[in-house]
Design a protein around this motif. Structure first.
Motif, PDB file in Angstrom:
ATOM      1  N   VAL A 196      43.408   1.096  18.292  1.00 17.81           N
ATOM      2  CA  VAL A 196      41.980   1.721  17.756  1.00 17.81           C
ATOM      3  C   VAL A 196      40.932   1.545  18.584  1.00 17.81           C
ATOM      4  O   VAL A 196      39.906   2.390  18.458  1.00 17.81           O
ATOM      5  N   LEU A 197      40.836   0.493  19.590  1.00 17.32           N
ATOM      6  CA  LEU A 197      39.766   0.532  20.560  1.00 17.32           C
ATOM      7  C   LEU A 197      39.428   1.597  21.421  1.00 17.32           C
ATOM      8  O   LEU A 197      38.526   1.553  21.614  1.00 17.32           O
ATOM      9  N   PRO A 198      40.344   2.179  21.989  1.00 14.84           N
ATOM     10  CA  PRO A 198      39.950   3.524  22.837  1.00 14.84           C
ATOM     11  C   PRO A 198      39.322   4.284  22.166  1.00 14.84           C
ATOM     12  O   PRO A 198      38.273   4.929  22.792  1.00 14.84           O
ATOM     13  N   SER A 199      39.680   4.884  20.665  1.00 12.53           N
ATOM     14  CA  SER A 199      38.962   5.759  20.103  1.00 12.53           C
ATOM     15  C   SER A 199      37.550   5.281  19.849  1.00 12.53           C
ATOM     16  O   SER A 199      36.541   6.052  19.677  1.00 12.53           O
ATOM     17  N   GLY A 203      34.903   5.547  14.997  1.00 11.62           N
ATOM     18  CA  GLY A 203      36.159   4.906  14.637  1.00 11.62           C
ATOM     19  C   GLY A 203      36.967   4.996  13.416  1.00 11.62           C
ATOM     20  O   GLY A 203      38.058   4.740  13.138  1.00 11.62           O
ATOM     21  N   GLY A 204      36.282   5.824  12.500  1.00 11.49           N
ATOM     22  CA  GLY A 204      37.148   6.442  11.141  1.00 11.49           C
ATOM     23  C   GLY A 204      37.895   7.693  11.333  1.00 11.49           C
ATOM     24  O   GLY A 204      37.988   8.278  12.363  1.00 11.49           O
ATOM     25  N   SER A 205      38.409   7.819  10.260  1.00 13.51           N
ATOM     26  CA  SER A 205      39.647   8.818  10.346  1.00 13.51           C
ATOM     27  C   SER A 205      39.456   9.684   9.047  1.00 13.51           C
ATOM     28  O   SER A 205      38.562   9.461   8.041  1.00 13.51           O
ATOM     29  N   ALA A 206      40.080  10.626   8.970  1.00 15.02           N
ATOM     30  CA  ALA A 206      40.034  11.756   7.733  1.00 15.02           C
ATOM     31  C   ALA A 206      40.226  11.281   6.514  1.00 15.02           C
ATOM     32  O   ALA A 206      39.694  11.437   5.377  1.00 15.02           O
ATOM     33  N   SER A 207      41.294  10.092   6.427  1.00 13.94           N
ATOM     34  CA  SER A 207      41.850   9.480   5.102  1.00 13.94           C
ATOM     35  C   SER A 207      40.437   8.608   4.639  1.00 13.94           C
ATOM     36  O   SER A 207      40.603   8.283   3.222  1.00 13.94           O
ATOM     37  N   PHE A 208      39.543   8.238   5.494  1.00 13.04           N
ATOM     38  CA  PHE A 208      38.267   7.665   4.731  1.00 13.04           C
ATOM     39  C   PHE A 208      37.749   8.620   3.267  1.00 13.04           C
ATOM     40  O   PHE A 208      37.321   8.015   2.594  1.00 13.04           O
ATOM     41  N   TYR A 209      38.146   9.822   3.450  1.00  6.59           N
ATOM     42  CA  TYR A 209      37.561  10.550   2.554  1.00  6.59           C
ATOM     43  C   TYR A 209      38.825  10.889   1.404  1.00  6.59           C
ATOM     44  O   TYR A 209      38.480  11.894   0.561  1.00  6.59           O
ATOM     45  N   PHE A 210      39.852  10.453   1.284  1.00  4.58           N
ATOM     46  CA  PHE A 210      40.859  10.594   0.404  1.00  4.58           C
ATOM     47  C   PHE A 210      40.511  10.387  -1.082  1.00  4.58           C
ATOM     48  O   PHE A 210      40.668  11.253  -1.876  1.00  4.58           O
ATOM     49  N   PRO A 266      39.993  13.323  17.658  1.00  2.00           N
ATOM     50  CA  PRO A 266      41.277  12.944  18.148  1.00  2.00           C
ATOM     51  C   PRO A 266      41.303  11.311  18.481  1.00  2.00           C
ATOM     52  O   PRO A 266      40.169  10.767  18.689  1.00  2.00           O
ATOM     53  N   GLY A 267      42.373  10.962  18.796  1.00  4.79           N
ATOM     54  CA  GLY A 267      42.562   9.479  19.120  1.00  4.79           C
ATOM     55  C   GLY A 267      42.821   8.494  17.784  1.00  4.79           C
ATOM     56  O   GLY A 267      42.641   7.226  18.221  1.00  4.79           O
ATOM     57  N   ARG A 268      43.238   8.961  16.758  1.00  3.40           N
ATOM     58  CA  ARG A 268      43.447   8.165  15.845  1.00  3.40           C
ATOM     59  C   ARG A 268      44.476   8.901  14.840  1.00  3.40           C
ATOM     60  O   ARG A 268      44.747  10.054  14.756  1.00  3.40           O
ATOM     61  N   GLN A 269      45.268   7.817  13.807  1.00  2.00           N
ATOM     62  CA  GLN A 269      46.219   8.687  13.139  1.00  2.00           C
ATOM     63  C   GLN A 269      47.099   9.335  13.611  1.00  2.00           C
ATOM     64  O   GLN A 269      47.613   9.232  14.600  1.00  2.00           O
ATOM     65  N   GLY A 300      40.212  10.454  23.145  1.00  2.00           N
ATOM     66  CA  GLY A 300      39.039  10.613  22.331  1.00  2.00           C
ATOM     67  C   GLY A 300      37.953  11.400  23.280  1.00  2.00           C
ATOM     68  O   GLY A 300      38.125  11.635  24.414  1.00  2.00           O
ATOM     69  N   ILE A 301      36.972  11.792  22.295  1.00  2.00           N
ATOM     70  CA  ILE A 301      36.066  12.817  23.059  1.00  2.00           C
ATOM     71  C   ILE A 301      34.565  11.996  23.201  1.00  2.00           C
ATOM     72  O   ILE A 301      34.118  11.340  22.124  1.00  2.00           O
TER      73      ILE A 301
END
Length: 253
Positions: free
Chosen positions: A167-170, A32-39, A57-60, A67-68
């Motif tokens: 966000v639920l699908p991802s 459920g997380g995204s790349a921006s978590f590591y900003f 895939p599937g966010r932001q 999603g995979i």
């Protein structure tokens, strides 16, 4: 917050330019997380360390992509996006589901003769630990309850029905990938592994984090922090200290 795709590849985000960097850190988010978590990590390390955050895939900016649901396929595609990132000494860091993706990507790098300097796995039991978990089979309310219990998502977002629908699908596809994953028996990496875990994480008991020792033929270390599953959000100074010590040691070596 601006994300710069690495060579136009949607899998890879870079938040700060570090042209003088002599080390690279690739970070893999949780379910459920995204790349921006590591900003915040990028903001702290940029200059000497080039941080690349993986965007599933599937966010932001990739929310239009499906999603995979298979973690091995996720690792295959992430590896293809990252395989030319080893022009600098390469360290991988993954939290929760991201720990498993990072482990599998490290195996793929080593499988083609590449080298990983170090693998950091955070908030996740070792792949050799068998435990039945099928959050993906729960209804929407059950998944939201699971996320709320982990305290990894702003509670205000969980109350916003429009955002939840996005966000639920991802989330569901990530959980399916995570909970149907089985490591290849005997799978190991040749790089050192450091496991990081919160001492109050109900999803990752210390004994199960210790099981990452079985996945490397090199050195292993376990670092325990005060906190729960998302200890790294409440203990950023300590976690950054571990990464800084690693890169300082790698530079000395």
């Amino acid at each position: 917050m601006t994300s710069l795709s690495l060579d136009g590849d949607p899998w890879c985000s870079r938040f700060h330019s570090s042209p003088a960097a002599d080390r690279r850190l690739v970070c893999f988010p949780h379910a459920g997380g995204s790349a921006s978590f590591y900003f915040p990590v990028s903001a702290e390390l940029h200059g000497s360390v080039d941080l690349v955050a993986v965007q599933y895939p599937g966010r932001q900016d990739r929310r239009g992509k499906r999603g995979i649901e298979d973690l091995q396929i996720m690792a295959d595609q992430a590896f293809e996006a990252l395989r030319h990132c080893d022009d600098l000494p390469l360290t991988l860091f993954g939290h929760s589901m991201g720990a498993l993706v990072a482990f599998e990507v490290a195996r793929r790098f080593e499988g083609v003769g590449g080298r990983i300097d170090h693998l950091f796995v955070s908030g996740r039991k070792g792949p050799s630990v068998a435990r039945q978990e099928r959050v993906d089979l729960l209804g929407d309310e059950g998944i939201v309850a699971e996320i709320r219990a982990m305290s990894g998502t702003d509670a205000r977002l969980l109350e916003d029905e429009e955002l939840l629908c996005m966000v639920l699908p991802s989330l569901r596809s990530d959980y399916r990938a995570l909970e149907t994953y089985r490591a290849t028996p005997g799978a190991v990496v040749a790089c050192p592994i450091t496991a990081l875990v919160g001492d109050q994480d109900p999803w990752t008991p210390l004994s199960e984090a210790e099981a990452w020792r079985n996945q490397t033929t090199a050195a292993f270390d376990l670092k325990v922090f005060p906190g729960g599953h998302f200890y790294l959000s409440s203990r950023p100074v300590e976690v950054m200290g571990v990464l800084r010590d690693h890169f300082a040691g790698a530079l000395g070596a």
